[in-house]
Write a protein that holds these residues in place. Sequence first.
Motif, short mmCIF file in Angstrom:
data_model
loop_
_atom_site.label_atom_id
_atom_site.label_comp_id
_atom_site.label_asym_id
_atom_site.label_seq_id
_atom_site.Cartn_x
_atom_site.Cartn_y
_atom_site.Cartn_z
N UNK A 380 33.14 -37.92 -59.87
CA UNK A 380 31.94 -38.82 -59.38
C UNK A 380 32.01 -39.15 -58.10
N UNK A 381 33.20 -40.14 -57.63
CA UNK A 381 33.04 -40.77 -56.00
C UNK A 381 32.52 -39.40 -55.09
N UNK A 382 33.35 -38.27 -55.33
CA UNK A 382 32.93 -37.17 -55.06
C UNK A 382 31.79 -36.51 -54.77
N UNK A 383 30.89 -36.11 -55.43
CA UNK A 383 29.68 -35.64 -56.07
C UNK A 383 28.85 -36.74 -55.38
N UNK A 384 28.51 -37.89 -56.48
CA UNK A 384 27.67 -38.76 -56.00
C UNK A 384 27.78 -39.88 -55.19
N UNK A 385 29.07 -40.39 -55.33
CA UNK A 385 29.38 -41.10 -54.33
C UNK A 385 29.36 -40.99 -52.56
N UNK A 386 30.40 -39.79 -52.78
CA UNK A 386 30.10 -39.90 -51.21
C UNK A 386 29.41 -38.46 -50.89
N UNK A 387 29.26 -37.71 -51.93
CA UNK A 387 28.36 -36.68 -51.73
C UNK A 387 26.89 -36.99 -51.38
N UNK A 388 26.66 -38.17 -52.17
CA UNK A 388 24.81 -38.40 -52.58
C UNK A 388 24.14 -36.88 -52.90
N UNK A 389 24.56 -36.43 -54.10
CA UNK A 389 24.46 -35.45 -54.40
C UNK A 389 24.11 -35.38 -55.80
N UNK C 29 41.98 -26.12 -56.50
CA UNK C 29 40.88 -26.39 -55.97
C UNK C 29 39.60 -27.10 -57.26
N UNK C 30 41.04 -27.69 -57.77
CA UNK C 30 39.56 -29.26 -58.63
C UNK C 30 39.31 -30.35 -57.69
N UNK C 31 38.03 -30.26 -58.10
CA UNK C 31 37.21 -31.07 -57.25
C UNK C 31 37.68 -32.86 -57.44
N UNK C 32 37.12 -33.10 -56.21
CA UNK C 32 37.84 -34.88 -56.63
C UNK C 32 39.32 -35.61 -55.03
N UNK C 33 39.03 -36.03 -54.42
CA UNK C 33 39.97 -36.58 -53.84
C UNK C 33 41.23 -37.39 -54.42
N UNK C 34 42.04 -37.41 -54.91
CA UNK C 34 43.01 -38.51 -55.07
C UNK C 34 42.93 -40.02 -54.74
N UNK C 47 40.47 -45.99 -44.19
CA UNK C 47 41.54 -46.72 -45.16
C UNK C 47 42.59 -44.82 -45.92
N UNK C 48 41.21 -44.20 -45.85
CA UNK C 48 41.51 -43.36 -47.43
C UNK C 48 42.77 -41.84 -46.73
N UNK C 49 42.19 -41.80 -45.05
CA UNK C 49 42.86 -41.04 -43.70
C UNK C 49 44.06 -41.68 -44.41
N UNK C 50 44.48 -42.73 -44.57
CA UNK C 50 45.69 -43.40 -43.98
C UNK C 50 46.47 -43.08 -44.94
N UNK C 51 45.77 -43.37 -46.46
CA UNK C 51 46.33 -42.86 -47.73
C UNK C 51 46.65 -41.44 -47.88
N UNK C 52 45.63 -40.36 -48.38
CA UNK C 52 46.43 -39.49 -47.32
C UNK C 52 46.86 -38.71 -47.30
N UNK C 53 47.65 -39.33 -45.79
CA UNK C 53 48.63 -39.31 -44.94
C UNK C 53 50.00 -39.74 -45.51
N UNK C 54 49.37 -41.13 -45.85
CA UNK C 54 51.34 -41.39 -46.63
C UNK C 54 51.63 -40.25 -48.18
N UNK C 55 50.70 -39.93 -48.87
CA UNK C 55 51.11 -39.41 -49.79
C UNK C 55 51.32 -37.47 -49.52
N UNK C 56 51.20 -37.34 -48.37
CA UNK C 56 51.00 -36.27 -48.12
C UNK C 56 50.51 -35.31 -48.19
#
Lengths: 490, 276, 315
Positions: A380-389, C29-34, C47-56
């Motif tokens: 949801x965060x990726x598609x809707x919230x950030x992707x606005x799709x 390939x699962x969509x969605x950024x941890x 902030x997200x970029x900083x966390x991505x770096x922290x998580x490797x």
Amino acid sequence: MKRFFLTASVLVLAFTGSAWAKDSLTIGIQLEPPHLDPTSAAAGAIDDVTYANVFEGLTRFQEDGSIVPSLAESWTISDDGLTYTFKLHDGVTFHDGTTMDAEDVKFSLDRARGDDSTNAQKGLFSGIAEVNVIDPTTVEVKLSETDGNFLFNMAWGDAAIVAPESIENIKTNPIGTGAFKFSKWVQGDRVELVRNDAYWGQPADLKAATFKFISDPTAAFSAMMAGDLDAFSAFPAPENLIQFEADDRYRVLIGSTEGETILSTNNKKPPFDNVKVRKALAHAINRKELIDGAQFGYGTPIGSHFAPHHPAYVDLTGNSQYDPELAKSLLKEAGLEGGVTVSLKLPPPSYARRGGEIIAAQLRAVGINTEISNLEWAQWLEEVFRGKDFNLTIVSHTEPMDIGIYANPDYYFQYDNADFQARIKELRATTDTDKRNELLKKAQTMISEDYVNGFLFQLPRLSVAKKEIEGLWVNAPTQAVDLTHVRWAE
Amino acid sequence: MTRSQRWNWSLVIGLALVSVFAIGALISLFWTPHDVTAINIASRLKLPGQGYVLGTDHYGRDMLSMIMAGAQTSIAVAILAVGIGMALGVPLGLAAAAGRGWLDELIMRGNDLAFAFPALVIAILITAVFGASAVNAIIAIGIFNIPVFARLTRGAALSLWTRDFILAARVAGKGKVRISAEHILPNIANLLIVQGTIQFSLGILAEAGLSYVGLGAQPPTPSWGRMLADSQTLVGLAPHLALVPGLAIILTVLGLNLLGDGLRDLLDPKLRAVRS
Amino acid sequence: MISYLTKRLASLVLSLFVASAVIFLVIEVIPGDPAAYMLGMNARPDTIAALRTELGLDGSVFERYVGWVTGMLQGDFGVSYTYRTPVATMVADRLWISLPLALYALFLTVVIAFPAGIFAASRRGQAGDYGVIGATQIGIAIPNFWFAMILILVFAINMRWFSAGGFPGWENGFLQGLKALTLPAVALALPQAAILTRVMRSSLIDVLGEDFMRTARAKGLSTQQAIFRHGLRNALIPVLTIIGLQFAFLLAGGIIIEQVFALPGLGRLVFQSISQRDLVVVESVVMLLVFAVIMTNFLVDLAYALVDPRLRVRA
């Protein structure tokens, strides 16, 4: 073998355990926190466990939503509104015995606004220009522009005061200044807290408190019924409350939250870029049926993005009365009499999933067909919230006082109104309460009349507790399960 | 011995049960007692008999209509999943048996590997990648049917390759592909039909499981598994919400299993389908 | 034997390697950024970029794959993104629930299936046999999660004999833990017991048809005596194979049941980690499960090869 002896002795203890039951509490919450650092994640469950209990900030929320001093005993604001000088309580110590002083405040605020900060609400600190230590109990915060919300911002769980000495392991061993100390975390099951006997303020009544995480509503229901839990904060299934109300061992607490539940509408994507179509959408929704069907009647209808319990609230539900005939004619005017198909993307909470099915049926009746897809939060965060799709989605905006999101044209529903943006800018610079309320009323009316989103209902806070428990928060002005004043009645 | 003289009860009962649901599903394409998607909060949670044969759900929708339309979803997903398994698994099995050597080794090792993956976890991953939908449920279930059919086909085909009539065909100059298609396949068709029935019933169960955890057909398309998931918190108030779809699943799967047993007896009493 | 072993071992290593690559690629390939998930709706891009770096999470897919595999070879399964604790500890904790649950369910399966299978086989073609067969047909048709819901309704909500979910932890008493696992184990065991009963029955019937059993009966033993003295041991080989398969299934297949009963086991960990995009955890747990199955198959093959030299050629 050792394990076996241990189990046997614990078993014996379990039978004698009921004697101390009245100064401890086991409370259920739905979600388990990923870790216990409120300053580096968005998960509300972290605040459920730690807010006011383990961690404290300069200021804090009270149950009625007002802001009162916490670690800061008092403060002064300079005439230009740019400098806040906080006087800290003397003799406050962290749970590891180190003292809490102005250095810790500076450390905490600088950490939250720094370049490599992973604070989920970094925006709260963006107005801070510099933090200066005057003496161990005095700290001065300089802002780059006046901010009527600054003291409010400092009350959030994300603004908790932490110490450099214990920051490294804060995620698994949180060290704060609160009335409870972290004791133990059994992952997947519970977090245990014990009373902080060295607390600087009024000590907690409970000697020990356990947060138990039960995500499944059925399991939560039966755990309450079996007496395994003393209370459940924010009970996930409103349909089960009838059964608790019928049982005289329990009390059902119905309170308010800051969660405006809205049918979020993509204002930049056809067909909802046309205000007529958005207006048709608003009139096609039957809020009563929605609240009855999805929430079993629990929820207050709203006509704008604003909490009904706030003094500046205006009831604007009249702008979007249920009127399917009007909706149809508006669609016709917009050239959509042949019907239209839109996407409806739903995140996991039951208000969204259930509400989505009901709204889909209501929209179908006026000629708007929906393609429902159920998404997980990450998607949801990726598609809707950030992707606005998306065309439509249902979500509860649980941050307190968040009407300002409508002033950001890049925000996912993409409402772009220069007039509104000017109002919010004015609001930010205003500190006078009456003037602020006047501006807030205007802002509510504007988005209601622009039919930015489908405004559905204010999410209720539904908790269940044993009758003898006192002092539990009924309302949720912020994400918190404050146990500091909870006690068992005699 | 005594069995062939008797009525083939498995076949009769199985066929009857399956027919009931298949016909219900067919009718639901044109007509259901009530609109499956119409929400009517005023008449929600009605017990069976109170104006509705099987009662209503928490939105006041007619359970009978939903069971009929849900049968359509279950049957469609399961049939297509079996179709994928057969369409890919059978040629692979035939190729392995005909080619022997490294091809056989490759296909069989691939098979073992596919069996090693926990099916449900993979199904969850697939839907996490592509999103939850009926189509992805079909793919997720279908993938696990491929090795089943490949293994079965290979085993049966291998024993056929040693038979005289195949040797005769080889002597007559027919190639391996032609022999596989013209002689092997017709001779294992019965076996495939029986196994197909069993995979069909497993497919119904798998679809219900995926929908139950929210990974199958999306609303408003009715699905038995999702009906069960929706009923979870309401089961104390209205037990029929869990009982009705549960019984629908059980009776359909039971019917298919009986049908499979019956078909096996009918087509070849010596035949034993592999159950996985 | 040596050449068989090397060949089999090579294919084992290859299988594991292919499996690891497949798992890693599918999960990547699962969509969605941890990081975005963890920081929620108000997070700012920096902030997200900083966390991505922290998580490797900055490296390329290939780099991370190599890092993951080499880590695993050294026994390091990485650190969970969300919990920030080592994956190995998390998995070990969860195994303390999933493993006993699987064993408990397997125990129930065997306890039901053995007597039922023997009973049916010894009364082949009689009413008792048909009764057992009918019951197993129904047992196989019942979805275990539905059965779990019914168990909760009856025994937890109405009778209040058991709690409907959750796990108190072994440290609160062995019996308490066992009690919490009882309903889930029953729900898992029922369909498995139905399958095993059928295998037991048909395997016994096959054995009963063999010459040595005819001899035993010719000596004057009744069918039941013949089964217990001679038949059972010989019928056990296919039964044990199925039990092995069932155990692997029960370990991984408890996902839905763990979900229904809110048990913090391995299956639930996978499910939760996928929704939180805690990809390291998902990768490692799936790999672990696949490894368990592949190893079991390998050991079973070895055992067969030792027993029956003819089979060595096949592999």
